[in-house]
Design an enzyme around this catalytic site. Sequence first.
Site, PDB file in Angstrom:
ATOM      1  N   GLU A 516       0.508  -1.426   0.084  1.00  0.00           N
ATOM      2  CA  GLU A 516       0.191   0.380  -0.091  1.00  0.00           C
ATOM      3  C   GLU A 516       0.841   0.849  -0.124  1.00  0.00           C
ATOM      4  O   GLU A 516       0.413   2.062  -0.683  1.00  0.00           O
ATOM      5  CB  GLU A 516      -1.085  -0.231   1.325  1.00  0.00           C
ATOM      6  CG  GLU A 516      -2.268  -1.754   1.302  1.00  0.00           C
ATOM      7  CD  GLU A 516      -2.639  -0.941   0.064  1.00  0.00           C
ATOM      8  OE1 GLU A 516      -2.577   0.015  -0.880  1.00  0.00           O
ATOM      9  OE2 GLU A 516      -3.222  -2.134  -0.615  1.00  0.00           O
ATOM     10  N   HIS A 522       2.655   6.398  -5.457  1.00  0.00           N
ATOM     11  CA  HIS A 522       2.771   6.621  -6.470  1.00  0.00           C
ATOM     12  C   HIS A 522       1.731   7.752  -7.152  1.00  0.00           C
ATOM     13  O   HIS A 522       1.928   8.578  -8.283  1.00  0.00           O
ATOM     14  CB  HIS A 522       1.843   5.437  -7.771  1.00  0.00           C
ATOM     15  CG  HIS A 522       1.785   5.549  -9.155  1.00  0.00           C
ATOM     16  ND1 HIS A 522       1.583   4.686  -9.571  1.00  0.00           N
ATOM     17  CD2 HIS A 522       2.305   6.280 -10.029  1.00  0.00           C
ATOM     18  CE1 HIS A 522       1.218   4.502 -11.222  1.00  0.00           C
ATOM     19  NE2 HIS A 522       2.050   5.440 -11.005  1.00  0.00           N
TER      20      HIS A 522
END
Length: 732
Positions: A516, A522
């Site tokens: 995660e 990202h």
Amino acid sequence: MRKSLIAVAIGAALTVAACADKEAAQTTEQQAEQQVQQAEQQTAAATFNESNPFYAESTLPFHAPDFTQIEFAHYEPALLAGMEEHTAEIEAIANNPEPATFENTIVAMEKSGALLGRVSSVFGNVAGSAGNDDFRALQVKMAPKYAAHGDNISLNPDLFARVKTVYENRDQFEGEELRLIEDTYKGFVRAGAELNEEQKARIREINSELSSLTTEFRNNLMSLVDENMVVVEDKAELAGLSDSQIAQLAATAEAKDMSGKYVITVTNTTRQPILQSLENRELREKVWRASAERGSGNTATDNRPLVKQMAQLRAEKAQLLGYENWGAYVLEQSMAATPSAAQQMLRDLVPAVVSNVEAEMAEIQQVIDGEGGDFEVQPWDWAYYAEKVRAEKYALDSNEVKQYFEFNRVVEDGVFYAMNQLFGITFEKRDDIPTYADDIVVYEVKDVNGESLGLFYGDWFTRDGKRGGAWMSSFVSQSHLLGNKPVILNNMNITKAPDGEPTLLSFDEVSTMFHEMGHALHGMFSDVTYPSLAGTSVSRDYVEFPSTFQEDWTLNPKVIANMAKHHETGEQIPQELLDKVMAAKNFNMGYDTLEYIAAALLDLEYHTLTPDSAAGIADVNSFEQAALTRNGVAVEAVPPRYKSNFFAHVFAGGYSAGYYAYMWSEVLAADAFKFVQDNGGLTLENGQAFRDAILSKGNSKDPMQQYIDFRGQKPTVDALLERRGLTAPTID
């Protein structure tokens, strides 16, 4: 992982706005509904004022939501007022008398919907992480309005005409601007902008129905948790569980007004973690059935009709838009490109995976027989006896391993440490930033040069009202155009230990935290101009690549040395135990892979149906069994990771026809990680290269080109063979 408001609206996905539609061919009923909706918006706009915390942009750092001011009553009027505001903005763009340009059309849309974006990001995240009946009721109420908003934008002929003009003159653009123009135009076309009026009217109806059904399915999953909890009255039945685990079950019962009893609640997957430890076979079966049969009419909430309706509506929508089936429509913009390519990748794995499963099953059956068990292994037996096999083969006690993975140490000395070593970033606690629930920690993320990147919320523990699983999302997405830095959150469902006791994690939970964080970075490292292209706004079979890549740092020697220390003594995890963890890493991989592949193939079976074949499903459970048999994955002891009636990814989330993406992304991740390992491993240089080519780009460049920019070539499956010990196809 929210895209910009306009991109979400065009995609008719998690839409949160509405605007006027000028099409004359709408039915009288549709026009009446629209007039009612516009009246609601106008009424809300008239009463919406400075007393509502969403009225103006938050003054907290990075525009983080001010949860000291936000109350449930603020959401609906803010959403409706946001719709009214956005309506006016879209109408102004569509009716601009000036010739259509990139700035006055595409960029103007990117800038629209600020109020709506503020409230929708908070509402959606809080509803999923700390919701209740009020949130769910409002979601149901708003769902058709959200769908109408997407349609009112994407089916607006004047707006599309301007977008098309810019698209037809795109030769003068390049880079991110060209990417945005092409994606915006394709979004309109894929939403039905080129259909005739009758077809557009039907698209509107389908979108509204799908929005309502998806919301109903999602809310039903919450109800099914309570309806299928297993109540145990005799503590002796819990033999095999630790004192801490038993205390947690007692605390759950206490919270549900069942003092003196023990309550086992089902998690989101078919397999239940507690089955690994429970000695009582009758109770194991009861827990497994509560999980596997939920939503199938075993309790008041039945999801079977919703599954059939959604499959049929998606198939009809795809055909209206000119596609053979829903899978063909969805995968057109993915790396796989077609359902057949995704199916082929999965089916090519089946023989080797089933062979592994048969070998694993034989080992389990040998243990059962050796203990005098007069039965063949069943789904509720697998995890329990697999743990015995694991212990025998590797002398590995999973509870012993947990002693070295205390939650806080894993977060700070594991995940944060690894990200510092790879990217140079640091996480500094911000106790002054309010949160929407207890046990959430906020950090300011600082870059290698000390510059602030944004905020990160860690919401790691389970609570009533939180949906199952683990995920990343955002309150604010990065955008140079809007001057926004990201505000990111990670959610998990770790069961917190009773007060005064340490929360100890399984190795899988540790790995999930790294996964995660990969999603979070990202979003955090996004470095693009336009919000529609920011962060995780990429295809489903690419979005899981950066997160899966981060998982493998879990067992990096430097990271382990810093993280894995006994919670009482501080002793480093013994090398012998670590070697066992490493050796056992791929244990039971046949089971793990088959349950995933079965679910992924089931997803594609539903979404390669025609409208008539979907309508012809007589019984969802029978269809599921036939689909598994047809694909060679109907192994009774290894059910799909998600059965149809609680397959949230595809019937309540954004992975319809896309659940295969995890395996596709793993090919990329394994190849990239091996490349990094072969070139120095955990270094700032490697991290910067990955950040520059992958994490910073969002959807501003073709994903395969991003990968080639980083790796120097397309991926091969060689590293996946090593990672899973299985055979897989090549990705072209």
